[in-house]
Each structure stands twice: as C-alpha cells, then as structure tokens.
Design an enzyme around this catalytic site. Structure first.
Site, mmCIF file in Angstrom:
data_model
loop_
_atom_site.group_PDB
_atom_site.id
_atom_site.type_symbol
_atom_site.label_atom_id
_atom_site.label_comp_id
_atom_site.label_asym_id
_atom_site.label_seq_id
_atom_site.Cartn_x
_atom_site.Cartn_y
_atom_site.Cartn_z
ATOM 1 N N ASP A 18 0.796 -1.191 0.008
ATOM 2 C CA ASP A 18 -0.116 0.004 0.059
ATOM 3 C C ASP A 18 0.995 1.231 0.087
ATOM 4 O O ASP A 18 2.055 1.314 0.682
ATOM 5 C CB ASP A 18 -0.940 0.167 1.143
ATOM 6 N N GLY A 19 0.326 2.242 -0.526
ATOM 7 C CA GLY A 19 1.106 3.613 -0.362
ATOM 8 C C GLY A 19 1.691 3.951 -1.675
ATOM 9 O O GLY A 19 2.486 4.985 -1.856
ATOM 10 N N HIS A 35 3.196 3.503 -8.926
ATOM 11 C CA HIS A 35 3.298 1.893 -9.238
ATOM 12 C C HIS A 35 4.247 1.337 -9.897
ATOM 13 O O HIS A 35 4.851 0.452 -9.517
ATOM 14 C CB HIS A 35 1.985 1.819 -10.092
ATOM 15 N N SER A 64 -10.212 -7.477 -6.436
ATOM 16 C CA SER A 64 -11.380 -7.253 -7.165
ATOM 17 C C SER A 64 -12.221 -6.031 -7.100
ATOM 18 O O SER A 64 -12.952 -5.713 -7.568
ATOM 19 C CB SER A 64 -12.363 -8.594 -6.519
ATOM 20 N N ASN A 66 -10.321 -3.324 -6.955
ATOM 21 C CA ASN A 66 -9.652 -2.025 -7.638
ATOM 22 C C ASN A 66 -10.149 -1.684 -8.672
ATOM 23 O O ASN A 66 -9.828 -0.678 -9.599
ATOM 24 C CB ASN A 66 -8.097 -2.567 -7.593
ATOM 25 N N ARG A 186 1.536 -5.077 6.197
ATOM 26 C CA ARG A 186 0.872 -4.176 5.151
ATOM 27 C C ARG A 186 1.795 -2.713 5.442
ATOM 28 O O ARG A 186 2.137 -2.418 6.553
ATOM 29 C CB ARG A 186 -0.717 -3.642 5.666
ATOM 30 N N ARG A 192 -5.765 -2.463 8.231
ATOM 31 C CA ARG A 192 -6.534 -3.284 8.112
ATOM 32 C C ARG A 192 -6.263 -4.198 7.070
ATOM 33 O O ARG A 192 -5.142 -4.095 6.425
ATOM 34 C CB ARG A 192 -7.975 -2.443 7.701
ATOM 35 N N SER A 194 -8.479 -5.435 4.502
ATOM 36 C CA SER A 194 -8.892 -5.180 3.096
ATOM 37 C C SER A 194 -9.452 -6.486 2.330
ATOM 38 O O SER A 194 -8.921 -6.555 1.024
ATOM 39 C CB SER A 194 -8.095 -4.217 2.434
ATOM 40 N N GLU A 205 0.513 -13.460 12.312
ATOM 41 C CA GLU A 205 0.845 -12.114 12.918
ATOM 42 C C GLU A 205 0.593 -11.155 11.924
ATOM 43 O O GLU A 205 0.828 -11.204 10.578
ATOM 44 C CB GLU A 205 2.349 -12.326 13.299
HETATM 45 C C1 FPP Z 1 -1.652 0.076 -3.318
HETATM 46 O O1 FPP Z 1 -1.149 1.487 -3.531
HETATM 47 C C2 FPP Z 1 -1.102 -0.459 -4.458
HETATM 48 C C3 FPP Z 1 -1.911 -1.243 -5.473
HETATM 49 C C4 FPP Z 1 -3.262 -1.035 -5.541
HETATM 50 C C5 FPP Z 1 -1.155 -2.039 -6.546
HETATM 51 C C6 FPP Z 1 0.161 -2.667 -6.182
HETATM 52 C C7 FPP Z 1 0.436 -3.064 -7.487
HETATM 53 C C8 FPP Z 1 2.077 -2.865 -7.944
HETATM 54 C C9 FPP Z 1 3.141 -2.597 -6.662
HETATM 55 C C10 FPP Z 1 2.484 -3.063 -9.226
HETATM 56 C C11 FPP Z 1 2.099 -4.324 -9.846
HETATM 57 C C12 FPP Z 1 2.374 -5.584 -9.056
HETATM 58 C C13 FPP Z 1 3.165 -6.619 -9.570
HETATM 59 C C14 FPP Z 1 3.040 -7.959 -8.606
HETATM 60 C C15 FPP Z 1 4.355 -6.492 -10.400
HETATM 61 P P1 FPP Z 1 -2.393 2.620 -3.669
HETATM 62 O O2 FPP Z 1 -2.369 3.011 -5.155
HETATM 63 O O3 FPP Z 1 -3.450 2.161 -3.254
HETATM 64 O O4 FPP Z 1 -1.532 3.860 -3.055
HETATM 65 P P2 FPP Z 1 -2.347 4.878 -1.821
HETATM 66 O O5 FPP Z 1 -3.148 4.406 -0.781
HETATM 67 O O6 FPP Z 1 -1.315 5.897 -1.539
HETATM 68 O O7 FPP Z 1 -3.205 5.837 -3.145
#
Ligand code: FPP
Length: 247
Positions: A18-19, A35, A64, A66, A186, A192, A194, A205
């Site tokens: 996340d983040g 990303h 699902s 997203n 996380r 959470r 999610s 853990e």
């Molecule tokens: C959460 O950050 C992250 C995601 C929804 C996607 C995670 C995907 C990748 C790291 C790239 C592709 C994965 C692989 C396995 C190659 P957020 O966008 O929710 O961040 P925010 O909460 O700060 O908005």
C-alpha cells in the site's frame, strides 16, 4: 540460502503493498509513477525473501475492488503486471521461483489471463520460493466460490453437509496447498486487511509498518522480519516459541 542474521524466518509472508499513490503525490508525480516504483520494490522483495529462506511470498497486486479506480489507473496497473510477467518471467524461472496466481480468473480482459497461465505453467516444477500473485483477488469472493463448489458437491451427492470441514473448505480456496501466512504485512501505516486472505489469516501475525510500498527496501523487509521474530505465537494454546522454518 538462509540468512544467519534473521532467526525464526516465517515460511509464508503475505504483503498488502500500500502507498504507491501517496509516494507519488508527495513528490508531485502522477500516481502511475508510484506504481512503477512499486514494481521495483516487488523485485527487491522477491530477491530478499529468497535470500532469507522464506518459502512463500504472497503479494496483493490487484483486488477485485480495484476495478472501481479510474480507467486510466486500472489500465496502467494491468500494463505493469503484464510487463512484469513479460520481462521478469525468464529471470524468475532461472532463479527457480514458482509462480502461483490467486483470485478470480474468469472474465479477465485481453491477454492478461494467457500471461498469468504461462507464468504458472513455466514455473510449475520449480522448487525455490513460491511467489503467489493475488490478482483480481478478494477474500470474500474466494470463499464464496469455494462454498459454491462445495454446494454443487452436496447437491450432486458427492459430499454430505457434515463432511464440509475446515480442511475441505481450505482445499477449495485458491490457496489450496499453500500454508497459511505466518506474517501478513501492510505498508503505508493503514491498519486493516482489506478483504485479503481472511480465512487464511486466522493465526497470522499482523504487522503494519509506516513505509510506503515504493520505499520497501531490503532493509525495511529485514526489519519487519526481525519484528516478527520477536512475536510469540500461541495458536489459541499456551506459550510456545515462534515457529521456525520447516516446523
Ligand atoms: C496500493 O497503492 C497498491 C496497489 C493498488 C497496486 C500494487 C501494484 C504494484 C506494486 C505493481 C504491480 C504488481 C506486481 C506484482 C508486478 P495505492 O495506489 O492504493 O496507494 P495509495 O493508498 O497511497 O493511494
């Protein structure tokens, strides 16, 4: 190779990455850059996990839920996952990594499904770390699909209702054959689950760390593993030491 600096290495670590968006926003960059940097953190996490002797690493790549993000961001995430498989599959295969994909594989658009199947098929017989990619994954959806399959078995007389046990339910989940995560981590400070691995998390853990996913370096991962090593796991019973790999 195991890392002698880390004791009580968990067998299975599952990560809610996340983040990415906040990492980009804080630098005045578009979310997509977060990303992109996140994919680099994925590579480093897989390397580190293999190095310390983790056997299963599950990454929550796309939930699902997203799909409700703006179309451009969804396309970008799809593109990054496809590029990851195209660019990194040969290398992961050489590193003896086995890839498993969990999540609903029906109704996926375009060329994503053949790529995911190719990644699983190519690496099927590898004996190194298993990289579990949670894609189009939601835990309630996974449990619902498992229940539907069991209901069909009961309706068609292959099972009686009282033969539905926790073990049979687990064997119908996407994670069948994969041990439950010892540690669910996380990033980004959110605390959470999610809709991630709800059944499998029964005795995991949970560790919530402030770093944003693109900043998830080897050092951050090792620190998280040290924090895990200090936890006492009781599995509903009385005191026992944190389980070591293979126990
Ligand atoms: C959460 O950050 C992250 C995601 C929804 C996607 C995670 C995907 C990748 C790291 C790239 C592709 C994965 C692989 C396995 C190659 P957020 O966008 O929710 O961040 P925010 O909460 O700060 O908005």
């Amino acid at each position: 190779m195991s890392n002698p600096l880390i004791r009580n290495v968990p067998t299975h670590v599952a990560i809610i990455m996340d983040g990415n968006g906040r990492w980009a926003n804080s630098r005045g960059l578009p979310r997509t850059m977060g990303h992109r940097k996140g994919v680099e953190a994925v590579r480093e996490a897989v390397r580190t996990a293999g190095e310390v002797g983790i056997r299963y690493l599950t990454l929550f790549a796309f939930s699902s839920e997203n799909w409700s993000r703006p179309e451009a961001e969804v396309s970008d995430l799809m593109g990054l996952l496809k590029a990851f498989v195209r660019r990194d599959l040969a290398d992961l295969h050489r590193q003896n990594v086995r890839i498993r994909v969990i999540g609903d594989k029906t109704n996926l658009r375009g060329d994503i499904l053949p790529l995911l199947i190719e990644a699983e098929d190519t690496t099927r017989n590898n004996s190194g770390i298993t990289l579990v990619i949670a894609f189009n994954y939601g835990s309630r959806d996974e449990i619902t699909r498992a229940m539907q399959a069991l209901a069909v078995d009961v309706a068609q007389g292959r099972l009686t209702a009282d033969q539905i046990t926790p073990e049979r339910i687990a064997s119908r989940l996407d994670t069948a054959g994969i041990p439950d995560p010892d540690l669910i981590l996380r990033t980004s400070g959110e605390e959470r689950l999610s809709n991630f691995l709800l059944w499998q998390a029964a005795y995991s853990e949970l560790l919530f760390i402030p770093e944003l996913w693109p900043d998830f370096s080897r050092e951050v991962f090792l620190d998280a593993l040290k924090a895990y090593a200090g936890r006492e796991r009781r599995f509903g019973g009385l005191s026992q030491p944190t389980l070591a790999v293979g126990s």
